[in-house]
Design a protein around this motif. Sequence first.
Motif, PDB file in Angstrom:
ATOM      1  N   ILE A  62       0.765  -1.250   0.114  1.00  0.00           N
ATOM      2  CA  ILE A  62       0.191  -0.036   0.154  1.00  0.00           C
ATOM      3  C   ILE A  62       0.843   1.152  -0.040  1.00  0.00           C
ATOM      4  CG2 ILE A  62      -1.937  -1.112   1.243  1.00  0.00           C
ATOM      5  CD1 ILE A  62      -1.149   0.429   3.524  1.00  0.00           C
ATOM      6  N   LEU A  63       2.136   1.105   0.365  1.00  0.00           N
ATOM      7  CA  LEU A  63       2.984   2.266   0.264  1.00  0.00           C
ATOM      8  C   LEU A  63       3.458   2.183  -1.140  1.00  0.00           C
ATOM      9  CD1 LEU A  63       5.104   4.593   1.194  1.00  0.00           C
ATOM     10  CD2 LEU A  63       6.419   2.683   1.977  1.00  0.00           C
ATOM     11  N   SER A  64       4.087   1.256  -1.731  1.00  0.00           N
ATOM     12  CA  SER A  64       4.899   1.487  -2.915  1.00  0.00           C
ATOM     13  C   SER A  64       3.749   1.554  -4.199  1.00  0.00           C
ATOM     14  CB  SER A  64       5.744   0.069  -3.051  1.00  0.00           C
ATOM     15  OG  SER A  64       4.732  -1.045  -3.197  1.00  0.00           O
ATOM     16  N   SER A  65       2.477   1.283  -3.986  1.00  0.00           N
ATOM     17  CA  SER A  65       1.618   1.249  -4.928  1.00  0.00           C
ATOM     18  C   SER A  65       1.030   2.799  -5.299  1.00  0.00           C
ATOM     19  CB  SER A  65       0.450   0.494  -4.784  1.00  0.00           C
ATOM     20  OG  SER A  65      -0.253   0.880  -3.616  1.00  0.00           O
ATOM     21  N   LYS A  66       1.518   3.633  -4.222  1.00  0.00           N
ATOM     22  CA  LYS A  66       1.242   4.968  -4.480  1.00  0.00           C
ATOM     23  C   LYS A  66       2.129   5.702  -5.299  1.00  0.00           C
ATOM     24  CE  LYS A  66      -1.790   3.666  -1.580  1.00  0.00           C
ATOM     25  NZ  LYS A  66      -3.215   2.902  -2.222  1.00  0.00           N
ATOM     26  N   TRP A  67       3.256   5.276  -5.462  1.00  0.00           N
ATOM     27  CA  TRP A  67       4.310   6.118  -6.076  1.00  0.00           C
ATOM     28  C   TRP A  67       5.173   5.431  -7.217  1.00  0.00           C
ATOM     29  CZ3 TRP A  67       8.719   3.739  -5.423  1.00  0.00           C
ATOM     30  CH2 TRP A  67       8.978   3.073  -4.287  1.00  0.00           C
ATOM     31  N   SER A 269       2.181   6.604   8.004  1.00  0.00           N
ATOM     32  CA  SER A 269       1.732   5.968   9.289  1.00  0.00           C
ATOM     33  C   SER A 269       0.219   6.276   9.386  1.00  0.00           C
ATOM     34  CB  SER A 269       2.356   7.005  10.433  1.00  0.00           C
ATOM     35  OG  SER A 269       3.701   6.774  10.158  1.00  0.00           O
ATOM     36  N   VAL A 270      -0.174   7.179   8.731  1.00  0.00           N
ATOM     37  CA  VAL A 270      -1.843   7.598   8.575  1.00  0.00           C
ATOM     38  C   VAL A 270      -2.599   6.347   7.848  1.00  0.00           C
ATOM     39  CG1 VAL A 270      -3.738   9.192   7.939  1.00  0.00           C
ATOM     40  CG2 VAL A 270      -1.601  10.022   9.081  1.00  0.00           C
ATOM     41  N   LEU A 271      -1.674   6.228   6.810  1.00  0.00           N
ATOM     42  CA  LEU A 271      -2.351   5.077   5.761  1.00  0.00           C
ATOM     43  C   LEU A 271      -2.295   3.652   6.435  1.00  0.00           C
ATOM     44  CD1 LEU A 271      -3.331   6.034   3.043  1.00  0.00           C
ATOM     45  CD2 LEU A 271      -1.193   4.806   2.107  1.00  0.00           C
ATOM     46  N   LEU A 272      -1.366   3.475   7.299  1.00  0.00           N
ATOM     47  CA  LEU A 272      -1.179   2.304   7.875  1.00  0.00           C
ATOM     48  C   LEU A 272      -2.140   1.952   8.944  1.00  0.00           C
ATOM     49  CD1 LEU A 272       2.572   1.280   8.497  1.00  0.00           C
ATOM     50  CD2 LEU A 272       0.955   0.140   7.104  1.00  0.00           C
ATOM     51  N   GLU A 294      -3.325   9.321   0.438  1.00  0.00           N
ATOM     52  CA  GLU A 294      -2.592   8.838  -0.767  1.00  0.00           C
ATOM     53  C   GLU A 294      -1.923   9.841  -1.618  1.00  0.00           C
ATOM     54  OE1 GLU A 294      -4.762   4.611  -2.258  1.00  0.00           O
ATOM     55  OE2 GLU A 294      -5.469   6.573  -3.089  1.00  0.00           O
ATOM     56  N   ILE A 295      -2.395  11.101  -1.655  1.00  0.00           N
ATOM     57  CA  ILE A 295      -1.781  11.853  -2.581  1.00  0.00           C
ATOM     58  C   ILE A 295      -0.464  12.524  -1.570  1.00  0.00           C
ATOM     59  CG2 ILE A 295      -1.979  14.209  -3.484  1.00  0.00           C
ATOM     60  CD1 ILE A 295      -3.360  12.151  -4.936  1.00  0.00           C
TER      61      ILE A 295
END
Length: 412
Positions: A62-67, A269-272, A294-295
Amino acid sequence: MTTQVLNKHLENNLGSRLYFLDWIRILAFAFLVFYHSALMFVDWGFHIESGYNSTFLKTIMILSSKWRLDILFLVSGVAISYMITKMPLKSFTWQRIVKLYLPLLFAIAIVVAPQSYYEAIQKGVFEGNFWQFWSSHYFTFAWDKRMNAPFPTYNHMWYVLYLFHYTVLLLPLCAFINSEKGIVILQKIEKFLTKSSRIIWLPLTIYFVIFFAFNNHEVTHTFYDDWYGHAIFLFAVLMGLIFVRMPKIWLSFQENRFISLAIGLASYSVLLTLFLLPNEMFPFDTGLVWGIVEILVKWSWIALIIGFARKYLNYTNSSLKYCNSIVYPFFILHQTVIIIFGFYVIDWGMSGTLEFLTIVVGTFVICALLYELLIKRVNILRLLFGMSWQNKESIVDDFCSKSIVINNDKIS
């Protein structure tokens, strides 16, 4: 300004090769092997599924898929900007057809087909051998809803499809930034962007404008209706196209890397937190907050990766040169190898961790062997995998130069 003087100015403005962007490109493409292998071990829907559902892998994905895709498009914009200073736009367009569209069509017809076949086998859509599937089912232009994509399909090659059309769309801008007026305007933009931390906040603002301009923020990879995806990816290509004409931009990324890091860690951290905790625990619309965060994750991680790479990876060596030559064939091959190899590995009865690692390592090894033993040695395959035609003299010269480099390395 005469054409000769203008070209000289463009070359001087672009400066020396930005090796840190080469490293980013190579590492981002290499990470695709990990990401696409991991898709077999989560419940997000993939062509082949192992039956495992790893929360740990999801937290990384979910981290890497954003960028990861945005940064590839940005680096591709940089490459386009370099190329349009080396050749007329007509020659450049033809070169893009040969390097992008020809491999795309070949991949759809041949390379990607086994992905659909093994997916159809696992999901009970088809029974029979690959030849029967390829000759009777693959080119029917139908879509069984149990499948992730129709027959035939481009699957992971959507990136190449998108990049080719973005390149064509941006040709007028390419001509403009090569002009005297374009150079002056870019210099003014560079002066504005490199003040303080504007390189962080201005692109982030544009990303938010794009986000709020669309009601649907799903990136579908379906070319004809992926409007939000087109907006964010085209913006990334545009940034690469013009940033490389502004040498001070990269230093600004480096100087602001810790600001990017702080935003990146906080937003992740918020996304997690949103991902790991039930929606019922939050007194607000988690969907909207998720999209906004996400942005923040997207641009802050792009900026911090560029900033830290500019600081620590701005060098070249034999590994970089070799990886630069193989990265495109690896990209074309990797997902097909993952799916074919993974189809059999998940039946070996190993633990999920061991299966995942086996697929990742095996994919790198198989792709390397296919490249070294087959693709780079057959000229028609070189063209179909986006490489240049090589005559016998070039092969001998290449071998000799590599021998010299190896011998020099031993001496040093």
